[in-house]
Scaffold this active site. Structure first.
Site, mmCIF file in Angstrom:
data_model
loop_
_atom_site.group_PDB
_atom_site.id
_atom_site.type_symbol
_atom_site.label_atom_id
_atom_site.label_comp_id
_atom_site.label_asym_id
_atom_site.label_seq_id
_atom_site.Cartn_x
_atom_site.Cartn_y
_atom_site.Cartn_z
ATOM 1 N N SER A 1 -33.261 42.619 -34.794
ATOM 2 C CA SER A 1 -32.842 41.803 -35.944
ATOM 3 C C SER A 1 -34.005 41.066 -36.621
ATOM 4 O O SER A 1 -34.051 41.011 -37.859
ATOM 5 C CB SER A 1 -31.747 40.814 -35.521
ATOM 6 N N THR B 1 -26.263 37.696 -30.079
ATOM 7 C CA THR B 1 -26.180 38.965 -29.383
ATOM 8 C C THR B 1 -25.847 38.681 -27.922
ATOM 9 O O THR B 1 -25.570 37.531 -27.561
ATOM 10 C CB THR B 1 -27.478 39.799 -29.590
ATOM 11 N N LYS C 1 -21.695 36.553 -27.687
ATOM 12 C CA LYS C 1 -20.704 36.824 -28.736
ATOM 13 C C LYS C 1 -19.309 36.298 -28.411
ATOM 14 O O LYS C 1 -18.611 35.791 -29.277
ATOM 15 C CB LYS C 1 -20.626 38.322 -29.006
ATOM 16 N N ASN D 1 -20.513 37.332 -34.126
ATOM 17 C CA ASN D 1 -21.925 37.756 -34.131
ATOM 18 C C ASN D 1 -22.730 37.115 -35.252
ATOM 19 O O ASN D 1 -23.938 37.276 -35.312
ATOM 20 C CB ASN D 1 -22.043 39.293 -34.184
ATOM 21 N N ASP E 1 -19.812 43.061 -37.190
ATOM 22 C CA ASP E 1 -19.906 44.409 -36.589
ATOM 23 C C ASP E 1 -18.828 45.319 -37.173
ATOM 24 O O ASP E 1 -19.018 46.533 -37.286
ATOM 25 C CB ASP E 1 -19.722 44.339 -35.061
ATOM 26 N N ILE F 1 -22.209 54.525 -31.438
ATOM 27 C CA ILE F 1 -22.762 53.228 -31.850
ATOM 28 C C ILE F 1 -24.042 52.906 -31.097
ATOM 29 O O ILE F 1 -24.754 51.987 -31.453
ATOM 30 C CB ILE F 1 -21.735 52.081 -31.751
ATOM 31 N N TYR G 1 -27.793 53.369 -30.534
ATOM 32 C CA TYR G 1 -28.829 53.853 -31.461
ATOM 33 C C TYR G 1 -30.198 53.987 -30.796
ATOM 34 O O TYR G 1 -31.205 54.266 -31.461
ATOM 35 C CB TYR G 1 -28.930 52.930 -32.689
ATOM 36 N N GLY H 1 -25.933 55.498 -34.793
ATOM 37 C CA GLY H 1 -25.509 54.093 -34.735
ATOM 38 C C GLY H 1 -26.427 53.099 -35.420
ATOM 39 O O GLY H 1 -26.097 51.910 -35.503
HETATM 40 P P1 NAP Z 1 -19.860 46.033 -23.130
HETATM 41 O O1 NAP Z 1 -18.949 45.003 -23.681
HETATM 42 O O2 NAP Z 1 -20.640 45.763 -21.904
HETATM 43 O O3 NAP Z 1 -18.985 47.381 -22.900
HETATM 44 C C1 NAP Z 1 -19.534 48.495 -22.239
HETATM 45 C C2 NAP Z 1 -18.558 49.673 -22.340
HETATM 46 O O4 NAP Z 1 -19.176 50.831 -21.730
HETATM 47 C C3 NAP Z 1 -17.237 49.439 -21.599
HETATM 48 O O5 NAP Z 1 -16.196 50.111 -22.280
HETATM 49 C C4 NAP Z 1 -17.509 50.119 -20.244
HETATM 50 O O6 NAP Z 1 -16.382 50.542 -19.545
HETATM 51 C C5 NAP Z 1 -18.310 51.318 -20.708
HETATM 52 N N1 NAP Z 1 -19.072 51.901 -19.609
HETATM 53 C C6 NAP Z 1 -20.148 51.362 -18.976
HETATM 54 N N2 NAP Z 1 -20.574 52.199 -17.995
HETATM 55 C C7 NAP Z 1 -19.736 53.269 -18.016
HETATM 56 C C8 NAP Z 1 -19.645 54.461 -17.242
HETATM 57 N N3 NAP Z 1 -20.537 54.738 -16.268
HETATM 58 N N4 NAP Z 1 -18.660 55.354 -17.536
HETATM 59 C C9 NAP Z 1 -17.768 55.103 -18.530
HETATM 60 N N5 NAP Z 1 -17.802 53.982 -19.297
HETATM 61 C C10 NAP Z 1 -18.785 53.083 -19.037
HETATM 62 O O7 NAP Z 1 -20.954 46.467 -24.226
HETATM 63 P P2 NAP Z 1 -20.810 46.415 -25.822
HETATM 64 O O8 NAP Z 1 -21.318 45.125 -26.333
HETATM 65 O O9 NAP Z 1 -19.459 46.853 -26.191
HETATM 66 O O10 NAP Z 1 -21.914 47.517 -26.266
HETATM 67 C C11 NAP Z 1 -21.711 48.886 -26.019
HETATM 68 C C12 NAP Z 1 -22.858 49.682 -26.652
HETATM 69 O O11 NAP Z 1 -22.797 49.529 -28.067
HETATM 70 C C13 NAP Z 1 -24.254 49.219 -26.242
HETATM 71 O O12 NAP Z 1 -25.043 50.354 -26.031
HETATM 72 C C14 NAP Z 1 -24.750 48.455 -27.441
HETATM 73 O O13 NAP Z 1 -26.160 48.515 -27.579
HETATM 74 C C15 NAP Z 1 -24.081 49.211 -28.571
HETATM 75 N N6 NAP Z 1 -23.893 48.394 -29.785
HETATM 76 C C16 NAP Z 1 -24.390 48.883 -30.950
HETATM 77 C C17 NAP Z 1 -24.215 48.150 -32.114
HETATM 78 C C18 NAP Z 1 -24.781 48.673 -33.405
HETATM 79 O O14 NAP Z 1 -24.985 47.887 -34.323
HETATM 80 N N7 NAP Z 1 -24.997 49.985 -33.521
HETATM 81 C C19 NAP Z 1 -23.520 46.930 -32.102
HETATM 82 C C20 NAP Z 1 -23.022 46.462 -30.887
HETATM 83 C C21 NAP Z 1 -23.218 47.216 -29.727
HETATM 84 P P3 NAP Z 1 -15.701 49.586 -18.418
HETATM 85 O O15 NAP Z 1 -14.845 48.617 -19.180
HETATM 86 O O16 NAP Z 1 -14.920 50.534 -17.585
HETATM 87 O O17 NAP Z 1 -16.822 48.930 -17.672
#
Ligand code: NAP
Length: 274
Positions: free
Chosen positions: A21, A66, A70, A91, A106, A215, A217, A238
């Site tokens: 950011s 972040t 959040k 966010n 987001d 998502i 990236y 993403g």
């Molecule tokens: P989070 O709240 O920690 O959620 C993680 C997700 O991944 C949960 O659904 C989790 O499932 C799943 N997961 C983790 N390990 C897994 C596995 N081995 N098998 C299957 N599912 C698994 O994280 P978040 O904030 O949502 O972020 C998720 C991703 O999005 C990150 O990589 C982040 O960098 C990216 N992101 C990108 C943007 C963008 O602007 N492009 C914005 C926000 C986030 P469980 O519930 O079963 O643990």
């Protein structure tokens, strides 16, 4: 505000060093010749309230939040955007007269990334993941009028999300059973991200005209996107979500509606691989 007064904003995270950011907002500040700063602010979760108050005292216009702030920030806002409330995460914070206004950009970031790539948002979306980001993704797609089905490794989280947003859920193992009707497949888990295993899903049965988006990236082209592209699907990475989610905050703090351009994308991408 006096013409030349420095406008300050930043991003609070723990850790925050990886955040793109500052690079993103720094590009816009230079592009538009704005007398402003946007700094990374490292703050432990238990110090978030104190940190926000310090920003207000120091005259900051606002900040992004972040991981892991959040969700924690919800209860600290004086005013909460209804979308942020339904998603359960903030966010973007605007500070005015010592009061905090929290929103979740987001949602807009995810949707704008797709529409700016010419993706029509109709029919059925299948969303993998039920974490914080998946909630924003599902809310955005549902608002666009799509039928949204969410699946998550931990089934209960998908069911809770589905109930909260009035969408459907399915078991993780049955995801391919829903492919035939799917026009948009979204990876909103962290699988495929650098340092994490890839997402294993067999895309046989996904209609050729379906779009696949991720998502994650980092890397820009995840194994899922590579597989989808090799099969002839339209893909959307993403990074655009990150760029578009930043616009409303920048506009509110610095008073200019910034543009997402190829130059911005290249500049942020260079930071990703730096
Ligand atoms: P989070 O709240 O920690 O959620 C993680 C997700 O991944 C949960 O659904 C989790 O499932 C799943 N997961 C983790 N390990 C897994 C596995 N081995 N098998 C299957 N599912 C698994 O994280 P978040 O904030 O949502 O972020 C998720 C991703 O999005 C990150 O990589 C982040 O960098 C990216 N992101 C990108 C943007 C963008 O602007 N492009 C914005 C926000 C986030 P469980 O519930 O079963 O643990």
């Amino acid at each position: 505000m006096p013409v030349n007064e420095l406008i300050r904003a930043g991003v609070i995270g723990w850790p925050v060093g990886h955040s793109l950011s500052p690079r993103l907002h720094g590009f816009w500040l230079r592009q538009y010749g704005i007398h402003g700063t946007y700094e990374p602010i490292a703050l432990e979760p238990e110090r978030l309230k104190e940190g926000l108050l310090q920003l207000a005292e120091a005259g900051y216009a606002g900040c992004n939040l972040t991981l892991p702030h959040k969700e924690l920030a919800l209860s600290l806002m004086d005013t909460l955007d209804p979308l942020a409330e339904s998603v359960g995460a903030v966010n973007t914070v605007i500070i005015r007269d010592g009061k905090f206004y929290g929103s979740n950009t987001d949602i807009e970031g995810f949707i704008r990334n797709l529409t700016s790539n010419g993706i029509a948002l109709s029919g059925q979306a299948l969303v993998l993941g039920a974490g914080g980001a998946a909630r924003a993704v599902c809310a955005g797609l549902s608002l666009q009028g799509m039928r949204v089905i969410v699946a998550n490794r931990t089934r209960e989280k998908a069911e809770l999300l589905a109930a909260d947003l009035n969408i459907e859920s399915c078991a993780w193992e049955t995801v391919p059973d829903h492919f035939a009707e799917t026009s948009l497949l979204v990876n909103a888990t962290l699988l495929g991200m650098k340092g994490h295993p890839p997402l294993h899903v067999n895309l046989d049965g996904l209609p050729q005209e379906a779009t696949v988006t991720d998502i994650v990236y980092s890397p820009l082209i995840t194994p899922l996107l590579q597989d989808a592209r090799d099969r002839g699907h339209k893909i959307v990475d993403g990074l655009g979500m990150l760029l578009y989610q930043a616009r409303p905050g920048f506009a509110a703090w610095f008073g200019v509606e910034p543009e997402v351009t190829d130059e911005l994308r290249a500049h942020v991408l260079a930071g990703l691989y730096a």
